[in-house]
Write a protein that holds these residues in place. Structure first.
Motif, PDB file in Angstrom:
ATOM      1  N   ASP A  32      22.468 -54.340  23.892  1.00 36.36           N
ATOM      2  CA  ASP A  32      21.851 -53.928  22.826  1.00 36.36           C
ATOM      3  C   ASP A  32      21.027 -54.840  22.046  1.00 36.36           C
ATOM      4  N   TRP A  33      21.328 -56.237  22.308  1.00 37.24           N
ATOM      5  CA  TRP A  33      20.573 -57.078  21.390  1.00 37.24           C
ATOM      6  C   TRP A  33      19.221 -57.117  21.534  1.00 37.24           C
ATOM      7  N   ARG A  34      18.380 -56.781  22.585  1.00 37.60           N
ATOM      8  CA  ARG A  34      17.114 -56.982  22.644  1.00 37.60           C
ATOM      9  C   ARG A  34      16.523 -55.632  23.308  1.00 37.60           C
ATOM     10  N   PRO A  35      16.434 -54.591  22.799  1.00 31.14           N
ATOM     11  CA  PRO A  35      15.904 -53.430  22.965  1.00 31.14           C
ATOM     12  C   PRO A  35      14.574 -53.380  24.009  1.00 31.14           C
ATOM     13  N   GLY A  36      14.689 -52.843  25.063  1.00 31.03           N
ATOM     14  CA  GLY A  36      13.493 -52.902  26.080  1.00 31.03           C
ATOM     15  C   GLY A  36      13.451 -53.988  27.037  1.00 31.03           C
ATOM     16  N   GLN A  37      14.512 -54.672  26.795  1.00 32.23           N
ATOM     17  CA  GLN A  37      14.790 -55.850  28.006  1.00 32.23           C
ATOM     18  C   GLN A  37      16.111 -55.767  28.685  1.00 32.23           C
ATOM     19  N   ASN A  38      15.806 -56.115  29.761  1.00 31.86           N
ATOM     20  CA  ASN A  38      16.950 -56.050  30.633  1.00 31.86           C
ATOM     21  C   ASN A  38      17.910 -56.948  30.247  1.00 31.86           C
ATOM     22  N   TYR A  39      19.323 -56.805  29.887  1.00 32.44           N
ATOM     23  CA  TYR A  39      20.122 -58.153  29.537  1.00 32.44           C
ATOM     24  C   TYR A  39      20.489 -59.047  30.582  1.00 32.44           C
ATOM     25  N   ARG A  40      20.485 -58.588  31.747  1.00 34.35           N
ATOM     26  CA  ARG A  40      20.772 -59.387  32.913  1.00 34.35           C
ATOM     27  C   ARG A  40      19.803 -60.555  33.247  1.00 34.35           C
ATOM     28  N   GLU A  41      18.519 -60.209  32.497  1.00 37.06           N
ATOM     29  CA  GLU A  41      17.546 -61.202  32.881  1.00 37.06           C
ATOM     30  C   GLU A  41      17.450 -62.141  31.796  1.00 37.06           C
TER      31      GLU A  41
ATOM     32  N   ILE B  71      27.305 -70.401  22.657  1.00 39.63           N
ATOM     33  CA  ILE B  71      26.363 -71.089  22.244  1.00 39.63           C
ATOM     34  C   ILE B  71      25.245 -70.007  21.406  1.00 39.63           C
ATOM     35  N   ASP B  72      25.319 -68.725  21.753  1.00 37.22           N
ATOM     36  CA  ASP B  72      24.354 -67.646  21.236  1.00 37.22           C
ATOM     37  C   ASP B  72      24.823 -67.662  20.008  1.00 37.22           C
ATOM     38  N   LEU B  73      26.307 -67.564  19.648  1.00 35.60           N
ATOM     39  CA  LEU B  73      26.711 -67.428  18.380  1.00 35.60           C
ATOM     40  C   LEU B  73      27.300 -68.536  17.723  1.00 35.60           C
ATOM     41  N   ILE B  74      26.303 -69.656  17.971  1.00 35.39           N
ATOM     42  CA  ILE B  74      26.726 -71.013  17.192  1.00 35.39           C
ATOM     43  C   ILE B  74      26.771 -70.920  15.681  1.00 35.39           C
ATOM     44  N   HIS B  75      25.943 -69.581  15.205  1.00 39.26           N
ATOM     45  CA  HIS B  75      26.015 -69.543  13.730  1.00 39.26           C
ATOM     46  C   HIS B  75      27.176 -69.660  13.020  1.00 39.26           C
ATOM     47  N   GLU B  76      28.205 -68.958  13.773  1.00 36.85           N
ATOM     48  CA  GLU B  76      29.466 -68.940  13.008  1.00 36.85           C
ATOM     49  C   GLU B  76      29.982 -70.312  12.993  1.00 36.85           C
ATOM     50  N   TRP B  77      30.170 -71.265  13.573  1.00 34.90           N
ATOM     51  CA  TRP B  77      30.623 -72.627  13.663  1.00 34.90           C
ATOM     52  C   TRP B  77      29.678 -73.231  12.605  1.00 34.90           C
ATOM     53  N   ASP B  78      28.563 -73.039  12.503  1.00 39.22           N
ATOM     54  CA  ASP B  78      27.433 -73.567  11.703  1.00 39.22           C
ATOM     55  C   ASP B  78      27.850 -73.258  10.111  1.00 39.22           C
TER      56      ASP B  78
ATOM     57  N   LEU C 171      38.458 -68.068  14.902  1.00 42.62           N
ATOM     58  CA  LEU C 171      36.931 -67.618  15.172  1.00 42.62           C
ATOM     59  C   LEU C 171      37.117 -66.877  16.489  1.00 42.62           C
ATOM     60  N   HIS C 172      36.542 -65.678  16.324  1.00 45.60           N
ATOM     61  CA  HIS C 172      36.427 -64.821  17.331  1.00 45.60           C
ATOM     62  C   HIS C 172      34.891 -64.302  17.591  1.00 45.60           C
ATOM     63  N   LEU C 173      34.554 -64.530  18.874  1.00 49.91           N
ATOM     64  CA  LEU C 173      33.157 -64.223  19.267  1.00 49.91           C
ATOM     65  C   LEU C 173      33.044 -63.416  20.741  1.00 49.91           C
ATOM     66  N   ASP C 174      32.300 -62.488  20.720  1.00 53.85           N
ATOM     67  CA  ASP C 174      32.263 -61.596  21.997  1.00 53.85           C
ATOM     68  C   ASP C 174      30.903 -61.148  22.171  1.00 53.85           C
ATOM     69  N   TYR C 175      30.574 -60.652  23.488  1.00 50.92           N
ATOM     70  CA  TYR C 175      29.371 -60.100  23.648  1.00 50.92           C
ATOM     71  C   TYR C 175      29.668 -58.565  24.154  1.00 50.92           C
ATOM     72  N   PHE C 176      31.031 -58.051  24.019  1.00 53.69           N
ATOM     73  CA  PHE C 176      31.253 -56.878  24.419  1.00 53.69           C
ATOM     74  C   PHE C 176      31.884 -55.645  23.455  1.00 53.69           C
ATOM     75  N   GLY C 177      31.626 -56.164  22.108  1.00 47.84           N
ATOM     76  CA  GLY C 177      32.010 -55.129  21.113  1.00 47.84           C
ATOM     77  C   GLY C 177      30.937 -54.099  20.993  1.00 47.84           C
ATOM     78  N   ARG C 178      31.294 -52.967  21.181  1.00 42.04           N
ATOM     79  CA  ARG C 178      30.418 -51.588  21.337  1.00 42.04           C
ATOM     80  C   ARG C 178      29.768 -51.370  19.723  1.00 42.04           C
ATOM     81  N   LYS C 179      30.591 -51.794  18.730  1.00 41.76           N
ATOM     82  CA  LYS C 179      30.117 -51.577  17.394  1.00 41.76           C
ATOM     83  C   LYS C 179      30.230 -52.918  16.701  1.00 41.76           C
TER      84      LYS C 179
END
Length: 312
Positions: A151-160, A174-181, A224-232
């Motif tokens: 859901d991050w980038r609408p219209g773009q295949n997340y696999r790519e 790395i994507d969610l480095i904001h939290e550590w910052d 700290l918990h980070l994930d890519y799979f939370g549906r909400k």
């Protein structure tokens, strides 16, 4: 400062947002801004004066260069264009993981600013915590960022996307480095940190889809918990103080005291805190804000994403 000459190295979605916001800020500040760009292909870009595709054709004398290309190109771009600009705005993360040691050897100019993007610091929830809650009163912290990568980038295949591929600098840590910052912004560097990373979901990616950390400070503990799979989407900072339990709902720009029931609704959009970050960068350039060591701090935060205090 009446004039500002800027060049963007790479023009993806985040660069286009910066370009749009930079024009708005400079218009408000009555700064005459000229924005150029260096990218692989020609073509008009809204808000950009000149587009270059050959490095040698990029002129010297920029007040600021924005490094906004893919992460694994940040360091080489900084080296290539180092003499063409005075100050540097580097998108997060500062470099890729394999480049940390080399980046530590990079020779910065003493009179230049090297700012590493960390816009979530300027989110209203984080700013409220920074300015109104004594960190010494905080005993325990829980931070979570859970969302669904497709859901991050609408219209773009997340696999790519780069997020799906470890060799492109992807992975939730790395994507969610904001939290550590923002955690180090609020509480400083921890004394110890432990981490677990890996992949548990059925997402078609070869990068990590979860990262879990426990960090210890002298007077507090941080989870700290980070994930890519939370549906909400959940993005929260939970603070347990001596007198209260506080939920900072970053995703919805609200802060709630569980003891008093008081809720603060900050009612802001993403561009609001993105603009505050750019204003801070401009203010550092013109001398009205204190200059910070963004490059070194960016490397420290990158180490923390790997569960390390120092890169071994």
């Amino acid at each position: 400062m009446n004039m500002l000459k800027v060049c963007f190295i790479g023009v993806g979605s985040i660069a286009k947002r910066h370009i749009r916001n930079l024009h708005a800020i400079c218009n408000d500040k009555r700064i005459d801004v000229t924005i150029d760009a260096f990218r692989r292909s020609k073509g008009e870009i809204e808000g950009v004066n000149s587009v270059y595709c050959i490095e040698a054709e990029v002129p010297n004398g920029y007040d600021a260069i924005f490094i906004t290309n893919p992460t694994d190109l940040h360091l080489v771009s900084l080296e290539q264009f180092h003499e063409k600009g005075k100050h540097f705005f580097i998108e997060k993360p500062v470099v890729s993981i394999p480049q940390i040691k080399k980046a530590m050897q990079f020779k910065t100019h003493n009179d230049s600013i090297y700012y590493v993007a960390c816009p979530l610091r300027y989110n209203a929830v984080i700013q409220y915590v920074k300015n109104n809650i004594n960190p010494d009163e905080v005993i325990s912290v829980r931070s979570i960022s859970s969302s669904y990568l497709p859901d991050w980038r609408p219209g773009q295949n997340y696999r790519e996307t780069y997020s799906a591929h470890k060799d492109m600098g992807g992975g939730v840590s790395i994507d969610l480095i904001h939290e550590w910052d923002y955690l180090t912004y609020l509480f400083g560097q921890p004394q110890r940190v432990k981490s677990m990373t890996g992949k548990k979901s059925e997402l078609e990616i070869d990068s990590d889809d979860y990262a879990i950390y426990i960090a210890e400070y002298n007077n507090k503990i941080v989870e700290l918990h980070l994930d890519y799979f939370g549906r909400k989407t959940i993005r929260e900072l939970q603070l347990f103080t001596k007198e209260d339990s506080i939920i900072g709902d970053i995703a919805n720009n609200k802060l709630k005291s569980l003891c008093t029931g008081k809720v603060i609704d900050f009612q802001e959009e993403r561009d609001d805190f993105q603009k505050r970050e750019l204003e801070h960068f401009i203010n550092m350039i013109d001398g009205s804000d204190e200059v910070e060591d963004g490059f070194h701090h960016g490397l420290q935060v990158l180490n923390l994403t790997q569960g390390e205090l120092e890169h071994g």
